[in-house]
Design a protein around this motif. Structure first.
Motif, mmCIF file in Angstrom:
data_model
loop_
_atom_site.group_PDB
_atom_site.id
_atom_site.type_symbol
_atom_site.label_atom_id
_atom_site.label_comp_id
_atom_site.label_asym_id
_atom_site.label_seq_id
_atom_site.Cartn_x
_atom_site.Cartn_y
_atom_site.Cartn_z
ATOM 1 N N LEU A 37 0.660 -1.150 -0.188
ATOM 2 C CA LEU A 37 -0.087 -0.005 -0.107
ATOM 3 C C LEU A 37 0.793 1.158 -0.058
ATOM 4 O O LEU A 37 1.850 1.103 0.846
ATOM 5 C CB LEU A 37 -0.896 0.092 1.144
ATOM 6 C CG LEU A 37 -1.630 1.214 1.442
ATOM 7 C CD1 LEU A 37 -2.656 1.421 0.312
ATOM 8 C CD2 LEU A 37 -2.424 1.231 2.876
ATOM 9 N N HIS A 44 -2.820 0.413 -4.223
ATOM 10 C CA HIS A 44 -2.631 -0.901 -3.731
ATOM 11 C C HIS A 44 -1.957 -1.456 -4.930
ATOM 12 O O HIS A 44 -2.461 -1.734 -6.019
ATOM 13 C CB HIS A 44 -3.917 -1.671 -3.398
ATOM 14 C CG HIS A 44 -4.676 -0.856 -2.392
ATOM 15 N ND1 HIS A 44 -4.600 -1.286 -1.006
ATOM 16 C CD2 HIS A 44 -5.303 0.411 -2.526
ATOM 17 C CE1 HIS A 44 -5.534 -0.240 -0.475
ATOM 18 N NE2 HIS A 44 -5.995 0.741 -1.233
ATOM 19 N N THR A 311 -6.982 -8.018 2.003
ATOM 20 C CA THR A 311 -7.099 -6.582 1.702
ATOM 21 C C THR A 311 -8.425 -5.974 1.425
ATOM 22 O O THR A 311 -8.927 -6.181 0.669
ATOM 23 C CB THR A 311 -5.966 -6.024 0.812
ATOM 24 O OG1 THR A 311 -4.796 -6.880 0.776
ATOM 25 C CG2 THR A 311 -5.609 -4.869 0.617
ATOM 26 N N ILE A 313 -10.020 -2.723 0.035
ATOM 27 C CA ILE A 313 -9.861 -1.585 -1.091
ATOM 28 C C ILE A 313 -10.893 -0.623 -0.947
ATOM 29 O O ILE A 313 -12.153 -0.825 -1.367
ATOM 30 C CB ILE A 313 -9.745 -2.151 -2.299
ATOM 31 C CG1 ILE A 313 -8.781 -3.431 -2.415
ATOM 32 C CG2 ILE A 313 -9.074 -1.192 -3.386
ATOM 33 C CD1 ILE A 313 -7.330 -3.279 -2.244
ATOM 34 N N ASP A 317 -9.934 3.897 -4.814
ATOM 35 C CA ASP A 317 -8.408 3.694 -4.612
ATOM 36 C C ASP A 317 -8.081 2.744 -5.963
ATOM 37 O O ASP A 317 -8.858 2.159 -6.615
ATOM 38 C CB ASP A 317 -7.996 2.630 -3.568
ATOM 39 C CG ASP A 317 -7.976 3.236 -2.110
ATOM 40 O OD1 ASP A 317 -8.367 4.600 -2.249
ATOM 41 O OD2 ASP A 317 -7.566 2.987 -1.199
ATOM 42 N N MET A 319 -5.823 -0.026 -8.048
ATOM 43 C CA MET A 319 -5.175 -1.245 -7.945
ATOM 44 C C MET A 319 -4.300 -1.391 -9.104
ATOM 45 O O MET A 319 -4.716 -1.508 -10.248
ATOM 46 C CB MET A 319 -6.090 -2.186 -7.683
ATOM 47 C CG MET A 319 -7.146 -2.215 -6.640
ATOM 48 S SD MET A 319 -8.601 -3.359 -6.596
ATOM 49 C CE MET A 319 -9.484 -2.475 -7.863
#
Length: 406
Positions: A37, A44, A311, A313, A317, A319
C-alpha cells in the motif's frame, strides 16, 4: 531505507532502465511483500496470482481512471484528466465499453481471424525470404514488427505506407501507460506524448474523412456506417477506437513474437523441437505469455469498497496489478522462473479476464503461431547473435532489436 519508504523505492526500481533487460528479480522482491500500500497515492500494488486474478474478475473493478480518487482530486485542482479526448473502450466501463466492444468484436471473430491465416502465412514467408539473404537478421525489424503492423493496418483500413509515422507516434504513446506519475508523482515525457497523441488523432480524423468519401471493406468504414445509421456512435468514439486498436493491435503482438524467439534461443531444445513439430507452437506461445508477458502490468479502480484476499480496498483507490510478478508466483506453478512449455497446466493473465478480456487474443495467438513455426523451420540452427536491446517501456516491455544469426 526505512520501512515506510521501502515499498515505493522498490516500485521505482521497476522504472530504472538498467532493469529493463531483466526486471524479474525486482518483481520477486515486490511479490515477497505483496500486497503493498502506498497511502499517499491511494495505491494498492497486487502481485500475487490469486490477488491479480480476483481483481480482474471482480464486478466492482473499473477501468475508467476518472473514477479514481486521485483523478477526482486532479479535476478539482483544475487539471484536464483526458487531454486526448474520448479514451479507447479499453479504458471505459459498461455501458460504453460494452457498446463499443460489441461493434468492434466482429472484426476479430474466429471466422475473420481464420480467413486471414493464408495471407499471414504468405507475409511471414516473404519476410523470412528477405531475412535468409544474409547471415544475420534483426528479428524485430524483419519479422516481429512488420507482420502485426501489416495485419492491423489491413483490418482497420490504415495505409501501410504511413507505417513509419504512426509507429513513431505509437512508441511515444505506449510510454504513457508506464506508471511514472503513479509511482513517483512526477510524469515523464508528457509534452512529447501530447504532441504524438494529437498528431495521431488528427491523422485518423483525416483518414476518416477519406473513408466517408470512399468506403472500403475495413473496420473504419464499418464504424462510419454504424455512426451514420444513428447507432449511438460518435466520430470521437471512432477515432478513439481506431487509435486504441492501432497501438494495442501491434505493440503487444510484436512483444509476444519477439519474446518467444528470445526464450527459445536461450533454451535451444525448444527451438529445435518446434522446428520439427509445429503442434508445439500453442504451448510455446502460452508459456511465453506466462514467462515473459507482453503486458507487464495493468491497473483497475475500485468502483465500490472491495475485499481482495485479506486486503480491504476503499472505493476510488487504484489497484496496480503486476502481471509479470503474478506469473512467477510460486503458488501458481513449480519452477516459475524456468521457461518450460511442457508444464501442465500453463496459467497466466496475459490477456486479462472478465469483460476486458483481450479482444485480439485469437489473432495474436494465430500470428505468433505462424511466425514462430516458420522461423524455426526455416532456420533450425539459428542462434542469438547479440544480447537484445530493450525499448524504454515498462508496461509494454519489449525489445527494440534482437539479432539472430542464421
Amino acid at each position: 531505507m526505512t520501512a515506510a519508504t521501502e515499498p515505493q523505492e522498490l516500485l521505482v526500481k521497476l522504472l530504472d532502465p538498467a532493469n529493463r533487460p531483466n526486471p524479474y528479480p525486482v518483481y520477486r522482491q515486490i511479490l515477497d511483500r505483496s500486497p503493498m500500500l502506498i497511502p499517499e497515492s491511494t495505491l494498492h500494488v497486487m502481485s500475487s496470482f490469486a490477488d491479480c486474478d480476483e481483481v480482474l474478475r471482480h464486478p466492482d473493478s473499473c477501468s475508467d481512471r476518472l473514477k479514481s480518487t486521485a483523478a477526482q482530486r486532479a479535476v478539482e485542482a483544475g487539471e484536464q484528466p483526458r487531454p486526448f479526448g474520448t479514451p479507447g473502450f479499453l479504458f471505459l466501463d459498461p455501458p460504453d465499453h460494452t457498446r463499443l466492444r460489441k461493434l468492434v468484436s466482429k472484426a476479430f471473430s474466429p471466422r475473420v481471424v481464420k480467413a486471414l491465416e493464408p495471407d499471414i502465412t504468405t507475409m511471414v514467408d516473404d519476410l523470412l525470404d528477405k531475412a535468409a539473404q544474409t547471415s544475420e537478421f534483426d528479428a524485430i525489424e524483419q519479422l516481429a514488427h512488420p507482420l502485426p503492423v501489416a495485419v492491423i493496418c489491413r483490418l482497420l483500413g490504415v495505409p501501410i505506407e504511413d507505417e513509419a509515422q504512426f509507429s513513431s507516434a505509437s512508441t511515444v504513446l505506449a510510454q504513457g501507460l508506464d506508471p511514472f506519475a503513479t509511482f513517483t508523482g512526477e510524469p515523464q515525457g508528457l509534452e512529447e506524448r501530447l504532441k504524438a497523441g494529437m498528431w495521431l488523432r488528427g491523422y485518423l480524423r483525416d483518414l476518416l474523412e477519406r473513408r466517408r468519401a470512399a468506403p472500403r471493406d475495413d473496420l473504419m468504414s464499418g464504424l462510419i456506417a454504424v455512426e451514420e445509421s444513428g447507432d449511438q456512435l460518435t466520430e470521437e468514439e471512432i477515432v478513439a477506437t481506431c487509435n486504441l486498436l492501432l497501438i494495442a493491435g501491434h505493440e503487444t503482438t510484436v512483444n509476444l513474437i519477439a519474446n518467444a524467439i528470445l526464450a527459445m534461443l536461450r533454451h535451444r531444445e525448444h527451438w529445435t523441437a518446434l522446428s520439427a513439430d509445429r503442434d508445439l507452437a500453442p504451448n510455446i506461445i502460452e508459456e511465453t505469455l506466462r514467462y515473459d508477458p507482453p503486458v507487464q502490468l495493468v491497473s483497475r479502480v475500485a468502483g465500490a469498497d472491495m475485499q481482495i484476499g485479506e486486503t480491504r480496498i476503499p472505493k476510488g483507490d487504484i489497484m496496480m496489478l503486476l502481471l509479470a510478478a503474478a506469473h512467477r508466483d510460486p503458488e501458481l506453478t513449480e519452477r516459475p522462473n524456468d521457461f518450460d512449455p511442457t508444464r501442465n497446466p500453463i496459467r497466466h493473465l496475459a490477456f486479462g479476464h472478465g469483460p476486458h478480456f483481450c479482444l485480439g487474443a485469437p489473432l495474436a495467438r494465430m500470428e505468433a503461431a505462424v511466425a514462430l513455426t516458420a522461423v524455426t523451420r526455416r532456420f533450425p540452427h539459428a542462434r542469438l547473435a547479440a544480447e537484445p536491446i530493450y525499448k524504454p517501456h515498462v508496461t509494454l516491455r519489449g525489445m527494440a532489436r534482437l539479432d539472430v544469426a542464421v
